[in-house]
Design a protein around this motif. Sequence first.
Motif, PDB file in Angstrom:
ATOM      1  N   PHE A  57       0.825  -1.210   0.000  1.00 27.85           N
ATOM      2  CA  PHE A  57       0.000   0.000   0.000  1.00 27.85           C
ATOM      3  C   PHE A  57       0.864   1.267   0.000  1.00 27.85           C
ATOM      4  N   GLY A  58       2.023   1.212   0.655  1.00 24.82           N
ATOM      5  CA  GLY A  58       2.913   2.366   0.655  1.00 24.82           C
ATOM      6  C   GLY A  58       3.423   2.683  -0.730  1.00 24.82           C
ATOM      7  N   ASN A  59       3.877   1.666  -1.440  1.00 26.67           N
ATOM      8  CA  ASN A  59       4.378   1.882  -2.798  1.00 26.67           C
ATOM      9  C   ASN A  59       3.247   2.193  -3.778  1.00 26.67           C
ATOM     10  N   ALA A  60       2.057   1.624  -3.533  1.00 31.41           N
ATOM     11  CA  ALA A  60       0.905   1.969  -4.370  1.00 31.41           C
ATOM     12  C   ALA A  60       0.575   3.452  -4.231  1.00 31.41           C
ATOM     13  N   LEU A  61       0.692   3.962  -2.995  1.00 28.49           N
ATOM     14  CA  LEU A  61       0.449   5.389  -2.766  1.00 28.49           C
ATOM     15  C   LEU A  61       1.487   6.241  -3.481  1.00 28.49           C
ATOM     16  N   LYS A  72       5.430  15.526 -14.087  1.00 26.29           N
ATOM     17  CA  LYS A  72       6.482  14.583 -14.456  1.00 26.29           C
ATOM     18  C   LYS A  72       7.820  15.307 -14.554  1.00 26.29           C
ATOM     19  N   THR A  73       8.761  14.876 -13.730  1.00 25.78           N
ATOM     20  CA  THR A  73      10.103  15.454 -13.712  1.00 25.78           C
ATOM     21  C   THR A  73      11.124  14.322 -13.664  1.00 25.78           C
ATOM     22  N   VAL A  74      12.390  14.672 -13.661  1.00 23.50           N
ATOM     23  CA  VAL A  74      13.443  13.663 -13.544  1.00 23.50           C
ATOM     24  C   VAL A  74      13.329  12.948 -12.213  1.00 23.50           C
ATOM     25  N   ASN A  75      13.101  13.709 -11.138  1.00 26.38           N
ATOM     26  CA  ASN A  75      13.023  13.108  -9.813  1.00 26.38           C
ATOM     27  C   ASN A  75      11.824  12.173  -9.671  1.00 26.38           C
ATOM     28  N   THR A  76      10.663  12.593 -10.169  1.00 25.59           N
ATOM     29  CA  THR A  76       9.498  11.727 -10.078  1.00 25.59           C
ATOM     30  C   THR A  76       9.678  10.475 -10.940  1.00 25.59           C
ATOM     31  N   THR A  77      10.460  10.579 -12.001  1.00 24.79           N
ATOM     32  CA  THR A  77      10.772   9.399 -12.820  1.00 24.79           C
ATOM     33  C   THR A  77      11.556   8.381 -12.005  1.00 24.79           C
ATOM     34  N   TRP A  78      12.563   8.863 -11.240  1.00 23.74           N
ATOM     35  CA  TRP A  78      13.314   7.942 -10.366  1.00 23.74           C
ATOM     36  C   TRP A  78      12.383   7.287  -9.346  1.00 23.74           C
ATOM     37  N   TYR A  79      11.615   8.137  -8.663  1.00 22.56           N
ATOM     38  CA  TYR A  79      10.784   7.639  -7.573  1.00 22.56           C
ATOM     39  C   TYR A  79       9.695   6.690  -8.065  1.00 22.56           C
ATOM     40  N   LEU A  80       9.106   6.998  -9.197  1.00 17.31           N
ATOM     41  CA  LEU A  80       8.054   6.150  -9.746  1.00 17.31           C
ATOM     42  C   LEU A  80       8.608   4.779 -10.101  1.00 17.31           C
ATOM     43  N   SER A  81       9.760   4.743 -10.747  1.00 24.50           N
ATOM     44  CA  SER A  81      10.367   3.467 -11.125  1.00 24.50           C
ATOM     45  C   SER A  81      10.758   2.661  -9.887  1.00 24.50           C
ATOM     46  N   SER A 292      12.040  -2.817   1.020  1.00 25.54           N
ATOM     47  CA  SER A 292      11.024  -2.504   0.016  1.00 25.54           C
ATOM     48  C   SER A 292       9.960  -1.555   0.542  1.00 25.54           C
ATOM     49  N   PHE A 293       9.712  -1.545   1.864  1.00 25.22           N
ATOM     50  CA  PHE A 293       8.765  -0.566   2.383  1.00 25.22           C
ATOM     51  C   PHE A 293       9.457   0.619   3.051  1.00 25.22           C
ATOM     52  N   LEU A 294      10.755   0.491   3.323  1.00 24.25           N
ATOM     53  CA  LEU A 294      11.501   1.629   3.845  1.00 24.25           C
ATOM     54  C   LEU A 294      11.863   2.624   2.746  1.00 24.25           C
ATOM     55  N   ASN A 295      12.002   2.128   1.515  1.00 25.49           N
ATOM     56  CA  ASN A 295      12.339   3.024   0.395  1.00 25.49           C
ATOM     57  C   ASN A 295      11.353   4.175   0.245  1.00 25.49           C
ATOM     58  N   PRO A 296      10.030   3.914   0.266  1.00 27.16           N
ATOM     59  CA  PRO A 296       9.105   5.043   0.141  1.00 27.16           C
ATOM     60  C   PRO A 296       9.282   6.067   1.252  1.00 27.16           C
ATOM     61  N   VAL A 297       9.590   5.598   2.456  1.00 27.03           N
ATOM     62  CA  VAL A 297       9.751   6.514   3.586  1.00 27.03           C
ATOM     63  C   VAL A 297      11.007   7.364   3.435  1.00 27.03           C
ATOM     64  N   TYR A 299      13.212   7.667   0.731  1.00 26.56           N
ATOM     65  CA  TYR A 299      13.543   8.297  -0.538  1.00 26.56           C
ATOM     66  C   TYR A 299      12.445   9.192  -1.085  1.00 26.56           C
ATOM     67  N   VAL A 300      11.238   9.048  -0.548  1.00 33.70           N
ATOM     68  CA  VAL A 300      10.140   9.818  -1.116  1.00 33.70           C
ATOM     69  C   VAL A 300       9.443  10.690  -0.082  1.00 33.70           C
ATOM     70  N   PHE A 301       8.968  10.088   1.007  1.00 31.74           N
ATOM     71  CA  PHE A 301       8.164  10.845   1.950  1.00 31.74           C
ATOM     72  C   PHE A 301       8.945  11.966   2.618  1.00 31.74           C
ATOM     73  N   MET A 302      10.290  11.893   2.610  1.00 36.79           N
ATOM     74  CA  MET A 302      11.089  12.972   3.172  1.00 36.79           C
ATOM     75  C   MET A 302      11.314  14.089   2.167  1.00 36.79           C
ATOM     76  N   GLY A 303      10.916  13.880   0.913  1.00 37.74           N
ATOM     77  CA  GLY A 303      11.022  14.939  -0.087  1.00 37.74           C
ATOM     78  C   GLY A 303       9.943  15.983   0.147  1.00 37.74           C
ATOM     79  N   ASN A 304      10.320  17.249   0.185  1.00 34.08           N
ATOM     80  CA  ASN A 304       9.386  18.312   0.553  1.00 34.08           C
ATOM     81  C   ASN A 304       8.196  18.410  -0.389  1.00 34.08           C
ATOM     82  N   ASP A 305       8.425  18.343  -1.710  1.00 38.52           N
ATOM     83  CA  ASP A 305       7.326  18.514  -2.644  1.00 38.52           C
ATOM     84  C   ASP A 305       6.403  17.310  -2.632  1.00 38.52           C
TER      85      ASP A 305
END
Length: 346
Positions: A57-61, A72-81, A292-297, A299-305
Motif C-alpha cells: 500500500f505504501g508503494n501503491a500510494l 512529471k520530472t526527472v526526480n518523479t521518474t526515479w521515484y516512480l520506477s 522494500s517498504f523503507l524506500n518510500p519513507v 527516498y520519497v516521503f522525506m522529499g518536501n514537494d
Amino acid sequence: MDFTSDYQYSSDYNYSDTGNFTPLDEPLFTPKSTSSQDVLSVSLLVVSVIIFLLGFFGNALVIWISGFKMKKTVNTTWYLSLAISDFVFCASLPLNIAYMAKEEWLFGRFMCKLTSFVMFLNMFSSIFLLVVISVDRCISVMFPVWAQNQRTIKKASIVVVLSWSLAVVLSIPSLIFREVGSHLGRTTCFNSYTLHQYSHAIVAVSRLLAGFVVPFIVIIVCYSVIILRLRTSRMTKSSKPFKVMTALVVTFFICWLPYHVFILLDLNHQKYNNDILNIGLKVGTSMAAANSFLNPVLYVFMGNDFKQKFKSSVFSRMENAMGEEGRSSRYITRTSSIDTRASTHI
C-alpha cells in the motif's frame, strides 16, 4: 532475495557430476522443532505479512502520487520506477508467505521460477535505482548549471530502462537454477546448482558484487561528496540533509549486509552449524525485504514537494467530501503554486 530457499535452508546443493542429485529441502531425519524455532518462524511470518501490507500500500500510494498527481520530472521518474520495483516485489510476497505458513510449495514449477526471478529483479532494479538517485543528486550539487541544462525526462527514462535491463540479465540465474521437487510427501521450491561445479559460487559472488558491494561504494562516495560540498558552501542552513543522507546509507547497509553475509557462508555450509545458517538466512532475507517498504519513507516521503502533494491531495479530498468547495479550491491553488517552485531534493 530468494525467500523460498532461504526460509527452508538445508543441504540443497549437490555439486557432483554423477547425475544422482536428489532435491532435499530438509535432512532425512528431521528433528522436532523447538519452541524457540517455532517462535522465530511465527515471528518472521508476521513480519513478512507486515512488510507486504506496508510495502504494497505504501508503494501503491507513491505510484499514485508520483505517477498521476505530480508533474512529471526527472526526480518523479526515479521515484516512480523505484516504487514500481518495490510494488511488484511486495505483490509477489503472498506466495512466499503461503509457502512459509504451509511449509510446502503449492504453485507449480513455473511460479517457483517466476517468483524467485521477480524477487531478484526487485533487488537489482531497486539498488541500481538508488545508485542512480545518488549519482543524480551528486551531479546536481557539484554541477548545478550543467545539471539544470542536461537533466531531462527523456534521458532519465533511458537510464531507468538501462537499469531495469541490467537487472533482468542479472536475475536470469533464478530461471535457470530454480526447481521444484518432492520429499517426504512435501513439494518444495529450491535451488539446484548442478549445472557446473562452481555455479553456486559464481551466482552468489556476482550477486554480492553487483547487488551490494559496488552499489554501496558508489552511494557512499556520492553522499560523501554531497556532504563535503554542502558543508563548504551556503547551500543549506539546516542539518536535516546530513541526517537524511546518513539514514539512507545506514539503512541500505543494515538491510542488505546480513543477507549477503549468510549467503556467502552458505557457500561452505558444511563447515557451519545448520541451525545458525538457517536462522541467519531467515532473518537476513526478512531484513532485506524490509527495504522494500523503507524506500518510500526514506527516498520519497522525506522529499518536501512529495509531502506537499500528499497533504494537498488528501486534504482536498476530505474537504470536497465535507462540501467545503471554496476553501478546497483556495487550498489547491495555494499548494499548486508551491509545488511548481519546489524540488524533490532532500
